[in-house]
Write an enzyme that holds these catalytic residues in place. Structure first.
Site, mmCIF file in Angstrom:
data_model
loop_
_atom_site.group_PDB
_atom_site.id
_atom_site.type_symbol
_atom_site.label_atom_id
_atom_site.label_comp_id
_atom_site.label_asym_id
_atom_site.label_seq_id
_atom_site.Cartn_x
_atom_site.Cartn_y
_atom_site.Cartn_z
ATOM 1 N N GLY A 74 -3.905 -4.490 -5.703
ATOM 2 C CA GLY A 74 -4.731 -3.551 -5.001
ATOM 3 C C GLY A 74 -5.012 -2.230 -5.899
ATOM 4 O O GLY A 74 -5.889 -1.575 -4.850
ATOM 5 N N GLU A 128 0.286 3.829 -4.635
ATOM 6 C CA GLU A 128 -0.125 2.269 -4.150
ATOM 7 C C GLU A 128 -1.568 2.593 -3.604
ATOM 8 O O GLU A 128 -1.748 3.505 -2.673
ATOM 9 C CB GLU A 128 1.165 1.822 -2.956
ATOM 10 C CG GLU A 128 1.250 0.912 -2.147
ATOM 11 C CD GLU A 128 1.234 -0.402 -3.021
ATOM 12 O OE1 GLU A 128 0.099 -0.797 -3.587
ATOM 13 O OE2 GLU A 128 1.665 -1.319 -2.451
ATOM 14 N N ASP A 129 -2.417 0.857 -3.174
ATOM 15 C CA ASP A 129 -3.803 1.009 -2.472
ATOM 16 C C ASP A 129 -2.913 1.329 -0.670
ATOM 17 O O ASP A 129 -3.588 2.265 -0.660
ATOM 18 C CB ASP A 129 -4.928 0.075 -3.129
ATOM 19 C CG ASP A 129 -3.436 -1.446 -2.578
ATOM 20 O OD1 ASP A 129 -2.427 -1.109 -1.971
ATOM 21 O OD2 ASP A 129 -3.988 -2.332 -2.268
ATOM 22 N N ASP A 150 1.359 -0.644 4.258
ATOM 23 C CA ASP A 150 1.708 -1.402 5.936
ATOM 24 C C ASP A 150 2.678 -1.059 6.323
ATOM 25 O O ASP A 150 2.898 0.014 7.205
ATOM 26 C CB ASP A 150 0.503 -3.088 5.257
ATOM 27 C CG ASP A 150 0.660 -3.515 6.665
ATOM 28 O OD1 ASP A 150 0.235 -2.946 7.725
ATOM 29 O OD2 ASP A 150 0.075 -4.373 6.631
ATOM 30 N N LYS A 198 -0.578 3.342 7.128
ATOM 31 C CA LYS A 198 -1.218 2.275 7.998
ATOM 32 C C LYS A 198 0.094 3.141 8.987
ATOM 33 O O LYS A 198 1.425 2.403 9.422
ATOM 34 C CB LYS A 198 -1.087 0.892 8.586
ATOM 35 C CG LYS A 198 -2.151 0.169 7.995
ATOM 36 C CD LYS A 198 -2.415 -1.055 7.983
ATOM 37 C CE LYS A 198 -3.197 -2.192 7.146
ATOM 38 N NZ LYS A 198 -3.479 -3.373 7.088
ATOM 39 N N PHE A 243 -6.741 -4.393 9.379
ATOM 40 C CA PHE A 243 -7.015 -4.957 8.053
ATOM 41 C C PHE A 243 -8.143 -4.094 7.782
ATOM 42 O O PHE A 243 -9.283 -4.559 7.934
ATOM 43 C CB PHE A 243 -6.731 -6.791 8.360
ATOM 44 C CG PHE A 243 -7.243 -6.880 6.857
ATOM 45 C CD1 PHE A 243 -6.010 -7.557 6.393
ATOM 46 C CD2 PHE A 243 -8.541 -8.080 6.480
ATOM 47 C CE1 PHE A 243 -5.770 -8.193 5.016
ATOM 48 C CE2 PHE A 243 -8.267 -8.327 5.753
ATOM 49 C CZ PHE A 243 -7.088 -8.780 4.470
ATOM 50 N N VAL A 244 -8.437 -3.651 6.744
ATOM 51 C CA VAL A 244 -9.388 -2.891 5.719
ATOM 52 C C VAL A 244 -9.355 -3.711 3.949
ATOM 53 O O VAL A 244 -8.011 -4.491 3.683
ATOM 54 C CB VAL A 244 -9.120 -1.820 5.586
ATOM 55 C CG1 VAL A 244 -9.201 -1.149 6.250
ATOM 56 C CG2 VAL A 244 -7.629 -1.465 4.691
ATOM 57 N N ASP A 275 -8.125 -6.571 -1.416
ATOM 58 C CA ASP A 275 -8.693 -7.977 -1.423
ATOM 59 C C ASP A 275 -8.592 -8.275 0.134
ATOM 60 O O ASP A 275 -8.080 -8.481 1.209
ATOM 61 C CB ASP A 275 -8.235 -8.626 -2.066
ATOM 62 C CG ASP A 275 -7.193 -9.397 -1.463
ATOM 63 O OD1 ASP A 275 -5.874 -8.107 -1.385
ATOM 64 O OD2 ASP A 275 -6.712 -10.820 -1.845
ATOM 65 N N ARG A 294 -12.908 -7.190 -3.902
ATOM 66 C CA ARG A 294 -12.156 -5.740 -4.571
ATOM 67 C C ARG A 294 -13.073 -4.713 -4.465
ATOM 68 O O ARG A 294 -12.690 -3.988 -5.052
ATOM 69 C CB ARG A 294 -11.156 -6.484 -5.261
ATOM 70 C CG ARG A 294 -9.771 -7.240 -4.814
ATOM 71 C CD ARG A 294 -8.671 -6.722 -6.465
ATOM 72 N NE ARG A 294 -7.667 -8.253 -5.816
ATOM 73 C CZ ARG A 294 -6.847 -8.012 -5.192
ATOM 74 N NH1 ARG A 294 -6.212 -7.170 -5.017
ATOM 75 N NH2 ARG A 294 -6.014 -8.793 -5.015
HETATM 76 P P1 IMP Z 1 3.714 -3.938 2.980
HETATM 77 O O1 IMP Z 1 5.156 -4.411 1.971
HETATM 78 O O2 IMP Z 1 3.808 -4.261 4.969
HETATM 79 O O3 IMP Z 1 3.307 -2.191 3.117
HETATM 80 O O4 IMP Z 1 1.969 -4.325 2.672
HETATM 81 C C1 IMP Z 1 1.725 -3.864 1.336
HETATM 82 C C2 IMP Z 1 0.553 -4.465 0.155
HETATM 83 O O5 IMP Z 1 0.419 -5.366 0.911
HETATM 84 C C3 IMP Z 1 -0.276 -3.777 -0.389
HETATM 85 O O6 IMP Z 1 0.442 -3.034 -1.362
HETATM 86 C C4 IMP Z 1 -1.332 -4.468 -0.399
HETATM 87 O O7 IMP Z 1 -1.725 -4.891 -1.464
HETATM 88 C C5 IMP Z 1 -1.869 -5.357 0.895
HETATM 89 N N1 IMP Z 1 -1.796 -4.921 2.032
HETATM 90 C C6 IMP Z 1 -1.775 -4.827 3.573
HETATM 91 N N2 IMP Z 1 -2.459 -4.786 4.275
HETATM 92 C C7 IMP Z 1 -3.600 -4.516 3.766
HETATM 93 C C8 IMP Z 1 -4.817 -4.806 4.221
HETATM 94 O O8 IMP Z 1 -5.228 -3.714 5.596
HETATM 95 N N3 IMP Z 1 -5.763 -5.183 3.386
HETATM 96 C C9 IMP Z 1 -5.750 -5.639 2.079
HETATM 97 N N4 IMP Z 1 -4.276 -5.377 1.667
HETATM 98 C C10 IMP Z 1 -2.988 -4.901 2.507
HETATM 99 MG MG MG Z 2 -0.938 -3.296 -2.761
#
Ligand code: IMP
Ligand code: MG
Length: 195
Positions: free
Chosen positions: A49, A104-105, A108, A136, A157-158, A164, A170
């Site tokens: 991402g 990081e992108d 979440d 987020k 969700f983005v 993606d 992407r």
């Molecule tokens: P986390 O472990 O829940 O913080 O999620 C992290 C990963 O989930 C990010 O690095 C993204 O690749 C993916 N992700 C989280 N939210 C989104 C979203 O809204 N759209 C697309 N990918 C997401």
């Molecule tokens: Mg990611």
């Protein structure tokens, strides 16, 4: 600029324009460069991402630096994180004694970042910083500290700019958010009512 797009039948509308992303990436790079002056930091991009954000950010960084990548298990093909993080590609650089900046992108739940922090901290870096384009704020479950945030966003969700939906989209230049079911049904009601 595309205002709304449809992916797999779901409607996405623009959230952050290309122009706003560019301006914010420059600001982040300026701040990070200032904070890393006198060190040779290692920027570690989290695949897949972050690849576009990483490439744009690194070209605005003005201090001498190195780069590397980590690849974690993907989100799956769904819109909800599994929370089950797996390492698919490890580091090739030496972490001990170095100044590490994770790129990081999006953060979440924060579970991926928690995993990354534990992985890096075991290797005794001199310092550890995190930059994320999107954060987020209502979603983060861990006590993770993020040093640089591009945009704090709601729990939507983005997609786009590296992010993606089932591995697609992407390559969009801006960031789009999924229209919530309620918004989408209000719209279709309005459409039904209009002559
Ligand atoms: P986390 O472990 O829940 O913080 O999620 C992290 C990963 O989930 C990010 O690095 C993204 O690749 C993916 N992700 C989280 N939210 C989104 C979203 O809204 N759209 C697309 N990918 C997401
Ligand atoms: Mg990611």
């Amino acid at each position: 600029m595309t205002k709304g797009i449809r992916v797999n039948g779901d409607l996405f509308t623009i959230m952050i324009s290309e122009r706003r992303i560019k301006a914010r990436v420059k600001e982040l790079a300026r701040q990070i460069s200032k904070d890393c002056t006198g060190t040779v930091p290692v920027f570690i991009g989290i695949l897949n991402g972050s690849f576009i954000f990483f490439a744009d950010l690194i070209r605005e960084i003005t201090v001498d630096c190195e780069i590397d990548f980590l690849k974690l298990s993907s989100y799956g093909d769904a819109k909800i994180s599994s929370g089950n993080v797996q390492l698919l590609k490890g580091l090739n650089c030496q972490v001990e004694g170095r100044d590490i900046v994770i790129v990081e992108d999006i953060v979440d739940s924060g579970l991926s970042m928690d995993y990354i922090r534990n992985l890096i901290m075991r290797q005794n870096p001199r310092s550890f910083r995190i930059v994320t384009l999107l954060y987020k704020k209502d979603s983060v479950k861990t006590g993770i500290h993020v040093d640089y945030v591009g945009f704090s966003i709601p729990r939507d969700f983005v997609i786009g700019y590296g992010l993606d939906y089932a591995q697609r989209e992407r390559n969009l230049k801006a960031i789009y958010r999924l229209k919530r079911a309620a918004e989408a049904s209000n719209k279709s009601k309005r459409e039904e009512q209009s002559p």
